[in-house]
Design a protein around this motif. Sequence first.
Motif, mmCIF file in Angstrom:
data_model
loop_
_atom_site.group_PDB
_atom_site.id
_atom_site.type_symbol
_atom_site.label_atom_id
_atom_site.label_comp_id
_atom_site.label_asym_id
_atom_site.label_seq_id
_atom_site.Cartn_x
_atom_site.Cartn_y
_atom_site.Cartn_z
ATOM 1 N N LEU A 246 0.829 -1.205 0.000
ATOM 2 C CA LEU A 246 0.000 0.000 0.000
ATOM 3 C C LEU A 246 0.866 1.259 0.000
ATOM 4 O O LEU A 246 0.566 2.231 -0.708
ATOM 5 N N ALA A 247 1.930 1.235 0.781
ATOM 6 C CA ALA A 247 2.845 2.381 0.791
ATOM 7 C C ALA A 247 3.510 2.545 -0.574
ATOM 8 O O ALA A 247 3.691 3.667 -1.068
ATOM 9 N N GLY A 248 3.878 1.436 -1.218
ATOM 10 C CA GLY A 248 4.488 1.521 -2.540
ATOM 11 C C GLY A 248 3.534 2.098 -3.574
ATOM 12 O O GLY A 248 3.920 2.944 -4.397
ATOM 13 N N LEU A 249 2.274 1.662 -3.543
ATOM 14 C CA LEU A 249 1.291 2.211 -4.477
ATOM 15 C C LEU A 249 1.082 3.707 -4.257
ATOM 16 O O LEU A 249 1.001 4.486 -5.217
ATOM 17 N N ALA A 250 0.988 4.110 -2.997
ATOM 18 C CA ALA A 250 0.753 5.528 -2.695
ATOM 19 C C ALA A 250 1.932 6.394 -3.138
ATOM 20 O O ALA A 250 1.746 7.455 -3.759
ATOM 21 N N ILE A 251 3.140 5.957 -2.843
ATOM 22 C CA ILE A 251 4.324 6.733 -3.248
ATOM 23 C C ILE A 251 4.430 6.809 -4.767
ATOM 24 O O ILE A 251 4.712 7.866 -5.347
ATOM 25 N N GLY A 252 4.204 5.686 -5.451
ATOM 26 C CA GLY A 252 4.257 5.693 -6.908
ATOM 27 C C GLY A 252 3.202 6.590 -7.529
ATOM 28 O O GLY A 252 3.480 7.306 -8.504
ATOM 29 N N ALA A 253 1.981 6.584 -6.968
ATOM 30 C CA ALA A 253 0.920 7.436 -7.509
ATOM 31 C C ALA A 253 1.237 8.912 -7.316
ATOM 32 O O ALA A 253 1.039 9.734 -8.228
ATOM 33 N N VAL A 254 1.742 9.282 -6.148
ATOM 34 C CA VAL A 254 2.084 10.687 -5.898
ATOM 35 C C VAL A 254 3.211 11.136 -6.827
ATOM 36 O O VAL A 254 3.173 12.245 -7.396
ATOM 37 N N CYS A 255 4.218 10.301 -6.996
ATOM 38 C CA CYS A 255 5.316 10.655 -7.907
ATOM 39 C C CYS A 255 4.820 10.806 -9.340
ATOM 40 O O CYS A 255 5.279 11.693 -10.082
ATOM 41 N N ALA A 256 3.880 9.954 -9.754
ATOM 42 C CA ALA A 256 3.344 10.048 -11.107
ATOM 43 C C ALA A 256 2.562 11.341 -11.313
ATOM 44 O O ALA A 256 2.685 12.000 -12.355
#
Length: 287
Positions: A246-256
Amino acid sequence: MRSSHNLTCLLPRAAWPFSKSRTRRKAKAGAAAPTPQREGRRSAPPQGERALAPRRKAKAAAAARRRKAKAAAAAQDPNAILGYLDDQHAREKNTVNESLLDAINGFAGRWDLLDSVGRFCANDLIYIVLGILLLLGLRELFVDRQLAVRAALAAVIAIGASLLIGVIIGHFWFEARPFITHPDTVRLIPHSADNAFPSDHALVAGAAATVGVIAWPRWGWLAVVGAILLCLARVFVGIHYPGDVLAGLAIGAVCAILAWWGVSQLILRTGFLAPPPSPTTVKGPVT
């Protein structure tokens, strides 16, 4: 024969059985020295501190176990980590993260077909997510070249930034793999006992899927579904906690999102990839 009153006068004053001064000294000594019951009441901690003492001890013990596990993981030795960790503490610890792990990983090892699908999604589904984004970009080259290049730049920047943030977080926060700290975890694929937070696969999948949804809302949801299945599979095979993915998805989405905004501002302000102006035809005089 003398009276008893005269006989007491012949004795020393300290030996009188009913001497007033002796009685007063005893009374003062008794008042100065507190009784054991009073002393025990004074030294007893308040009720709130007695209730918090076991929690503080448990937190201190958990912190010590994490430090030892990190030192052992640096040497890539799972057996050493198992020697440091306490299985009883892992069984008694009941958190939302481990409850979700038990709910998802509890289906592992029951059906061979489900295990095979889980292994495929955990290992190879990341390539399908990136392939969907690549196919959408190639198709867009023949329709809108500017949108295709913008999506490609945003995806590369977002994936690189999310992986860099994951490396930085890993230096300050260590979390062992579930098959190390949770004795009931069923591990379906081999994996090293390194840091699990955040998930690298989830970082890449979250960034790619978010760029796909922003650029192509009609077909980008396919990448989103693939990213979600990937994260569930990583938990299913027992190599990640739900909080890691979940943390990986959130960080990736914010960076995108930030990368898309930055590339859009670059194109808007500098005119990068702007379509060339149409040439104007100059008509000569009519003869």
